[in-house]
Scaffold this active site. Structure first.
Site, PDB file in Angstrom:
ATOM      1  N   ASP A   1      -0.450   2.588   7.122  1.00 10.23           N
ATOM      2  CA  ASP A   1      -0.842   2.013   5.906  1.00 10.23           C
ATOM      3  C   ASP A   1      -1.235   3.261   4.742  1.00 10.23           C
ATOM      4  OD1 ASP A   1      -0.373  -0.750   6.711  1.00 10.23           O
ATOM      5  OD2 ASP A   1      -2.358  -0.748   7.721  1.00 10.23           O
TER       6      ASP A   1
ATOM      7  N   LYS B   1       3.849   1.171  12.791  1.00  3.86           N
ATOM      8  CA  LYS B   1       3.986  -0.249  11.970  1.00  3.86           C
ATOM      9  C   LYS B   1       4.032   0.425  10.587  1.00  3.86           C
ATOM     10  CE  LYS B   1       0.683  -3.200  11.093  1.00  3.86           C
ATOM     11  NZ  LYS B   1       0.741  -4.006   9.706  1.00  3.86           N
TER      12      LYS B   1
ATOM     13  N   ASP C   1       6.628  -4.818   9.707  1.00  6.42           N
ATOM     14  CA  ASP C   1       5.800  -6.142   9.393  1.00  6.42           C
ATOM     15  C   ASP C   1       5.636  -6.613   8.266  1.00  6.42           C
ATOM     16  OD1 ASP C   1       3.661  -7.743   9.935  1.00  6.42           O
ATOM     17  OD2 ASP C   1       1.877  -6.362   9.971  1.00  6.42           O
ATOM     18  N   LEU C   2       6.685  -7.470   8.019  1.00  4.42           N
ATOM     19  CA  LEU C   2       6.821  -8.151   6.508  1.00  4.42           C
ATOM     20  C   LEU C   2       6.740  -9.561   6.375  1.00  4.42           C
ATOM     21  CD1 LEU C   2       9.931  -6.097   5.158  1.00  4.42           C
ATOM     22  CD2 LEU C   2       7.434  -5.309   4.714  1.00  4.42           C
ATOM     23  N   LYS C   3       6.488 -10.185   7.628  1.00  2.00           N
ATOM     24  CA  LYS C   3       5.721 -11.594   7.777  1.00  2.00           C
ATOM     25  C   LYS C   3       6.562 -12.565   6.866  1.00  2.00           C
ATOM     26  CE  LYS C   3       1.056 -10.410   8.867  1.00  2.00           C
ATOM     27  NZ  LYS C   3       1.047  -8.891   8.547  1.00  2.00           N
TER      28      LYS C   3
ATOM     29  N   HIS D   1       8.701 -15.637   5.365  1.00  3.88           N
ATOM     30  CA  HIS D   1       8.542 -16.846   5.234  1.00  3.88           C
ATOM     31  C   HIS D   1       9.366 -17.467   4.215  1.00  3.88           C
ATOM     32  CE1 HIS D   1       5.514 -20.562   4.947  1.00  3.88           C
ATOM     33  NE2 HIS D   1       6.522 -20.846   5.200  1.00  3.88           N
ATOM     34  N   ASP D   2      10.726 -18.118   4.189  1.00  5.74           N
ATOM     35  CA  ASP D   2      11.580 -18.388   3.470  1.00  5.74           C
ATOM     36  C   ASP D   2      12.515 -19.372   4.003  1.00  5.74           C
ATOM     37  OD1 ASP D   2      13.230 -18.197   0.923  1.00  5.74           O
ATOM     38  OD2 ASP D   2      12.627 -16.111   0.681  1.00  5.74           O
TER      39      ASP D   2
ATOM     40  N   PRO E   1      15.698 -20.496   5.925  1.00  6.95           N
ATOM     41  CA  PRO E   1      16.561 -20.134   7.154  1.00  6.95           C
ATOM     42  C   PRO E   1      17.326 -19.039   6.826  1.00  6.95           C
ATOM     43  CG  PRO E   1      16.171 -22.523   7.338  1.00  6.95           C
ATOM     44  CD  PRO E   1      15.726 -22.136   6.107  1.00  6.95           C
TER      45      PRO E   1
ATOM     46  N   THR F   1      17.977 -17.148   4.264  1.00  7.35           N
ATOM     47  CA  THR F   1      17.422 -15.790   3.614  1.00  7.35           C
ATOM     48  C   THR F   1      16.620 -14.988   4.994  1.00  7.35           C
ATOM     49  OG1 THR F   1      17.198 -16.856   1.467  1.00  7.35           O
ATOM     50  CG2 THR F   1      15.662 -15.023   1.916  1.00  7.35           C
TER      51      THR F   1
ATOM     52  N   THR G   1      -5.567 -14.441   9.890  1.00  6.14           N
ATOM     53  CA  THR G   1      -7.088 -14.182  10.500  1.00  6.14           C
ATOM     54  C   THR G   1      -7.891 -14.238   9.150  1.00  6.14           C
ATOM     55  OG1 THR G   1      -6.740 -11.745  10.452  1.00  6.14           O
ATOM     56  CG2 THR G   1      -6.647 -12.699  12.640  1.00  6.14           C
TER      57      THR G   1
ATOM     58  N   ARG H   1     -10.885  -1.862  17.508  1.00 13.73           N
ATOM     59  CA  ARG H   1     -11.975  -0.833  16.908  1.00 13.73           C
ATOM     60  C   ARG H   1     -12.405  -0.388  18.375  1.00 13.73           C
ATOM     61  NH1 ARG H   1      -9.529  -1.066  13.255  1.00 13.73           N
ATOM     62  NH2 ARG H   1     -10.390  -1.410  10.969  1.00 13.73           N
TER      63      ARG H   1
ATOM     64  N   GLN I   1     -12.213  -5.841   8.681  1.00 15.60           N
ATOM     65  CA  GLN I   1     -11.821  -6.570   9.763  1.00 15.60           C
ATOM     66  C   GLN I   1     -13.149  -7.214  10.276  1.00 15.60           C
ATOM     67  OE1 GLN I   1      -8.992  -6.845  10.807  1.00 15.60           O
ATOM     68  NE2 GLN I   1      -7.820  -5.206  10.919  1.00 15.60           N
TER      69      GLN I   1
ATOM     70  N   GLY J   1      -4.849   1.041  13.000  1.00 19.81           N
ATOM     71  CA  GLY J   1      -4.569   1.837  11.679  1.00 19.81           C
ATOM     72  C   GLY J   1      -5.570   2.454  11.451  1.00 19.81           C
ATOM     73  N   ARG J   2      -6.419   2.361  10.440  1.00 20.31           N
ATOM     74  CA  ARG J   2      -7.718   3.434  10.100  1.00 20.31           C
ATOM     75  C   ARG J   2      -8.348   4.133  10.851  1.00 20.31           C
ATOM     76  NH1 ARG J   2      -9.304  -1.198   5.954  1.00 20.31           N
ATOM     77  NH2 ARG J   2      -8.751  -2.275   7.941  1.00 20.31           N
TER      78      ARG J   2
HETATM   79  O1  C5P Z   1      -6.528  -0.327   9.773  1.00 21.80           O
HETATM   80  P1  C5P Z   1      -6.719  -1.258  10.674  1.00 21.80           P
HETATM   81  O2  C5P Z   1      -6.932  -0.848  12.158  1.00 21.80           O
HETATM   82  O3  C5P Z   1      -7.675  -2.408  10.308  1.00 21.80           O
HETATM   83  O4  C5P Z   1      -5.195  -1.771  10.522  1.00 21.80           O
HETATM   84  C1  C5P Z   1      -4.835  -2.852  11.316  1.00 21.80           C
HETATM   85  C2  C5P Z   1      -3.427  -3.363  10.505  1.00 21.80           C
HETATM   86  O5  C5P Z   1      -3.035  -4.615  11.214  1.00 21.80           O
HETATM   87  C3  C5P Z   1      -3.029  -3.424   9.196  1.00 21.80           C
HETATM   88  O6  C5P Z   1      -1.673  -2.992   9.015  1.00 21.80           O
HETATM   89  C4  C5P Z   1      -3.205  -4.851   8.846  1.00 21.80           C
HETATM   90  O7  C5P Z   1      -2.166  -5.213   8.042  1.00 21.80           O
HETATM   91  C5  C5P Z   1      -2.671  -5.440  10.167  1.00 21.80           C
HETATM   92  N1  C5P Z   1      -3.216  -6.741  10.587  1.00 21.80           N
HETATM   93  C6  C5P Z   1      -4.790  -6.941  10.788  1.00 21.80           C
HETATM   94  N2  C5P Z   1      -5.342  -8.136  10.868  1.00 21.80           N
HETATM   95  C7  C5P Z   1      -4.242  -9.056  11.094  1.00 21.80           C
HETATM   96  C8  C5P Z   1      -3.009  -9.123  10.890  1.00 21.80           C
HETATM   97  C9  C5P Z   1      -2.592  -7.842  10.724  1.00 21.80           C
HETATM   98  O8  C5P Z   1      -5.593  -5.912  10.650  1.00 21.80           O
HETATM   99  N3  C5P Z   1      -4.986 -10.238  11.346  1.00 21.80           N
END
Ligand code: C5P
Length: 229
Positions: free
Chosen positions: A9, A30, A57-59, A61-62, A64, A66, A112, A174, A183, A203-204
């Site tokens: 990200d 990702k 990860d573009l999720k 929703h459109d 069928p 497309t 979430t 984490r 989160q 991610g982070r």
């Molecule tokens: O930086 P972090 O570990 O929080 O990143 C988590 C990744 O997972 C991000 O790219 C975020 O978009 C994705 N994600 C999330 N929680 C969700 C769904 C997706 O953190 N419920």
């Protein structure tokens, strides 16, 4: 053993690839909407060229057709795993699953960011998050998807619901001592794996670490990578 997926990200492809260069042996990355809208398929090609499996990860929703065409385009690009929204319904999910071929597709059930009242607002009827998650996960599986995205809280129930072969992709990870950031319900990498995650998305805690390579190795160790044959 589950796969460790690093969420790239970052605002530019240059920064994403610089980070990747600091993570020797990275197996999965990702790419989400921010990086993809900024850089397009170029960054995906660059990652696959380096032997990294890409989770796009573009999720979607459109309608069928497309979504089916978007899924085919991702498969042709060399993507290994992509996401669609289960709320698109069985026609959309089936079209997506058909178009995916050997690319894996997983469904997002309930975001979430939705709590009970938020879910009731969009459904127009009172909704229990856990019940909806399970219902939509079953729909994903019946429609031919490989699995679902699930939070650490849901993964155990999803694993028993979907069986051993399903992919369960778990973000919001984490390690003890990491900052939770935005989160709300986090889970440790070891607990995610123990509860049945097949793919753990971080991610982070890795991308923003002072030493990303060390953070990556720490997550690998927590997930039992060192026990791999
Ligand atoms: O930086 P972090 O570990 O929080 O990143 C988590 C990744 O997972 C991000 O790219 C975020 O978009 C994705 N994600 C999330 N929680 C969700 C769904 C997706 O953190 N419920």
């Amino acid at each position: 053993v589950a796969e460790l997926v690093v969420a790239l990200d970052l605002p530019t492809g240059k920064e994403a690839l610089q980070l990747v260069d600091r993570l020797p042996g990275l197996g999965w990355a990702k790419v989400g909407p921010v990086l993809f809208v900024a850089e397009g398929p170029t960054v995906v090609r660059e990652l696959t060229r380096r032997g990294i499996a890409v989770f796009l990860d573009l999720k979607w929703h459109d309608i069928p057709s497309t979504v089916g065409h978007a899924v085919s385009a991702a498969r042709d690009l060399g993507v290994s795993l992509a996401t669609v929204h289960c709320l698109g319904g069985s026609a959309m999910l089936t079209a997506a699953a058909k178009a995916a071929g050997d690319m894996a597709l997983v469904g997002v059930t309930v975001l979430t960011s939705h709590d009970g009242p938020g879910l009731t607002e969009v459904l127009g009827t009172s909704g229990d998050v856990g019940t909806q998650v399970e219902r939509l996960a079953r729909l994903a599986q019946q429609s031919g998807l490989r699995g679902v995205v699930g939070s650490g809280q849901e993964v155990r129930r999803l694993r028993s619901l979907l069986g051993p072969a399903a992919w369960i992709v778990v973000p919001g990870i984490r390690a003890p001592g990491d900052e939770a950031g935005d989160q709300a319900r986090t889970v440790s990498p070891a607990d995610a794996v123990k509860s049945g995650a097949s793919h753990v998305v971080v991610g982070r805690p890795i991308t923003a670490a002072a030493d990303p390579a060390n953070a990556y190795r720490t997550f690998q160790d927590a997930m039992g990578y060192n026990l791999r044959p």
